[in-house]
Every structure is written in structure tokens, then in C-alpha cells.
Design a protein around this motif. Structure first.
Motif, short mmCIF file in Angstrom:
data_model
loop_
_atom_site.label_atom_id
_atom_site.label_comp_id
_atom_site.label_asym_id
_atom_site.label_seq_id
_atom_site.Cartn_x
_atom_site.Cartn_y
_atom_site.Cartn_z
N LEU A 166 -9.98 10.09 67.36
CA LEU A 166 -9.09 8.93 67.41
C LEU A 166 -7.77 9.26 66.72
N ILE A 167 -7.85 9.90 65.56
CA ILE A 167 -6.62 10.26 64.85
C ILE A 167 -5.75 11.16 65.70
N MET A 168 -6.35 12.17 66.33
CA MET A 168 -5.56 13.10 67.14
C MET A 168 -4.99 12.40 68.38
N ALA A 169 -5.78 11.54 69.00
CA ALA A 169 -5.28 10.79 70.16
C ALA A 169 -4.15 9.86 69.75
N ALA A 170 -4.28 9.22 68.59
CA ALA A 170 -3.22 8.33 68.11
C ALA A 170 -1.94 9.11 67.88
N ARG A 171 -2.04 10.26 67.25
CA ARG A 171 -0.85 11.09 67.04
C ARG A 171 -0.23 11.51 68.36
N ALA A 172 -1.06 11.86 69.33
CA ALA A 172 -0.55 12.26 70.65
C ALA A 172 0.21 11.13 71.32
N LEU A 173 -0.17 9.89 71.01
CA LEU A 173 0.49 8.72 71.61
C LEU A 173 1.67 8.22 70.77
N GLY A 174 1.99 8.95 69.70
CA GLY A 174 3.15 8.59 68.89
C GLY A 174 2.85 7.64 67.75
N LEU A 175 1.57 7.39 67.49
CA LEU A 175 1.19 6.54 66.37
C LEU A 175 0.98 7.39 65.13
N ASP A 176 1.03 6.75 63.98
CA ASP A 176 0.70 7.39 62.71
C ASP A 176 -0.61 6.80 62.19
N CYS A 177 -1.26 7.55 61.30
CA CYS A 177 -2.60 7.18 60.83
C CYS A 177 -2.70 7.26 59.33
#
Length: 197
Positions: free
Chosen positions: A133-144
């Protein structure tokens, strides 16, 4: 370095990515959360068991339900994050193996009645899925901002009252406020953490 993705993509996923505790006032859309799940669900788990269950805590009412379970140092950043993800683990994941792992019809029997195998598999694979989820979020431009400072029993009572899903960890999601980041903490050198045998 030989890579199949661009240096900019590697930076977004790894080298420039940071754990955020301060957030811009930007909402995360439901469409983005659905896209996030559709990415992370494709990554591997053992026997495709997929034990993670995700609760996207977004509304003020849901945040108020989560707040009493948070360690004091995690309250403000979680209340201000656009979304907090509860990464849970379904201890009855094996009941879905007929659907998720159909080429092994006896897969359910590997786990049913074996509490040690259930606990280890659910924890290991839901942790993997939280990382995906963290990696997918980063790929979509989100931060975690992943966290483990919370009372799991309180989270479970409030969000998983049926008792078969346990809380693994939390992840704050949104668009981080980069100006509030401190310097990156040290990392191990290869020789300190790795062996080649």
C-alpha cells in the motif's frame, strides 16, 4: 545501476520518499483510494491468501472514533492527515482460498485448526500488503506516515467488533508538507545488514 524504470520513478518510490507527519490541506479522493487498492492487491502474498483488510478512516466522525486508541505522540498528525488506513489482518483468510487459490483445492486445510500457521501467515502477509500500500500510494503521488503507536485492542473493538480481524498497523495518507521534514535519518551500509553466501 541497471533499472527498468526511470531514476525519477525510483526517487519517488524510494530515495526521495519520506515518512510524513505534517499534511497539506488536500483531500484524497475515493477514486484515488480505489486505484490504490487495485494496485496493491496485485502484489504477491503466500498462496495468494491476501489477509489484509483496510479501513480508510477519512471523515471527522471516523477520526473521532480512532482518536482514543492513538498514542499521544500520534494524535495530532493523525487527526490532520486526510486519511488514516487501518491495516487489519483477517484470521479467517483461509476461508477465501477456494476463490483466491483455486488450483489447490485443499489449501484451506493447510490452515484450518492450525492457529500458529494462521497467526504467522496473517501477520506476515498483511504486513507485506501494508508495505505494498505504501509503495502504491507513493506511485500515485501520495505521501505516507506508517505508525505502530496505538492500542490495537481499542481499534479492534471500535472497527472490527466481529473479532476475526486484528489490527496490524496504521498508515497516514495524504500530500505531505515537505517544508516540515527533518533531515533523513541514517541507513545501514550493505556490509552491516547483508551477507552473500
Amino acid at each position: 545501476m541497471t533499472t527498468h524504470i526511470t531514476p525519477a520513478a525510483l526517487a519517488q518510490l524510494f530515495t526521495d520518499a519520506r515518512t510524513h507527519t505534517h499534511w497539506q490541506e488536500r483531500k484524497v479522493s475515493e477514486a484515488t483510494l480505489r486505484e490504490l487498492f487495485d494496485l496493491l492487491k496485485m502484489a504477491p502474498t503466500s498462496a495468494n491468501c491476501s489477509p489484509a483488510r483496510f479501513v480508510f478512516v477519512q471523515s471527522p466522525q471516523a477520526k473521532a472514533r480512532l482518536k482514543p486508541s492513538l498514542a499521544e505522540g500520534n494524535v495530532e498528525k493523525t487527526m490532520l492527515a486526510p486519511v488514516t488506513v487501518i491495516v487489519g489482518m483477517d484470521l479467517e483468510f483461509y476461508e477465501q482460498l477456494g476463490k483466491l487459490f483455486p488450483h489447490s483445492p485443499d489449501a484451506r486445510s493447510w490452515f484450518a485448526g492450525n492457529d500458529a500457521a494462521i497467526q504467522a501467515t496473517a501477520f506476515r502477509n498483511s504486513s507485506l500488503q501494508g508495505a505494498y500500500l505504501i509503495m502504491a500510494a507513493r506511485a500515485l503521488g501520495l505521501d505516507c506516515g506508517p505508525m505502530s503507536g496505538f492500542d490495537a485492542a481499542k481499534v479492534e473493538a471500535e472497527f472490527f467488533p466481529q473479532g476475526t480481524i486484528k489490527a496490524n498497523f496504521l498508515i497516514n495518507l495524504g500530500y505531505g508538507e515537505a517544508s516540515k521534514l527533518h533531515g533523513r535519518s541514517p541507513r545501514f551500509a550493505f556490509e552491516e545488514a547483508c551477507q552473500i553466501l
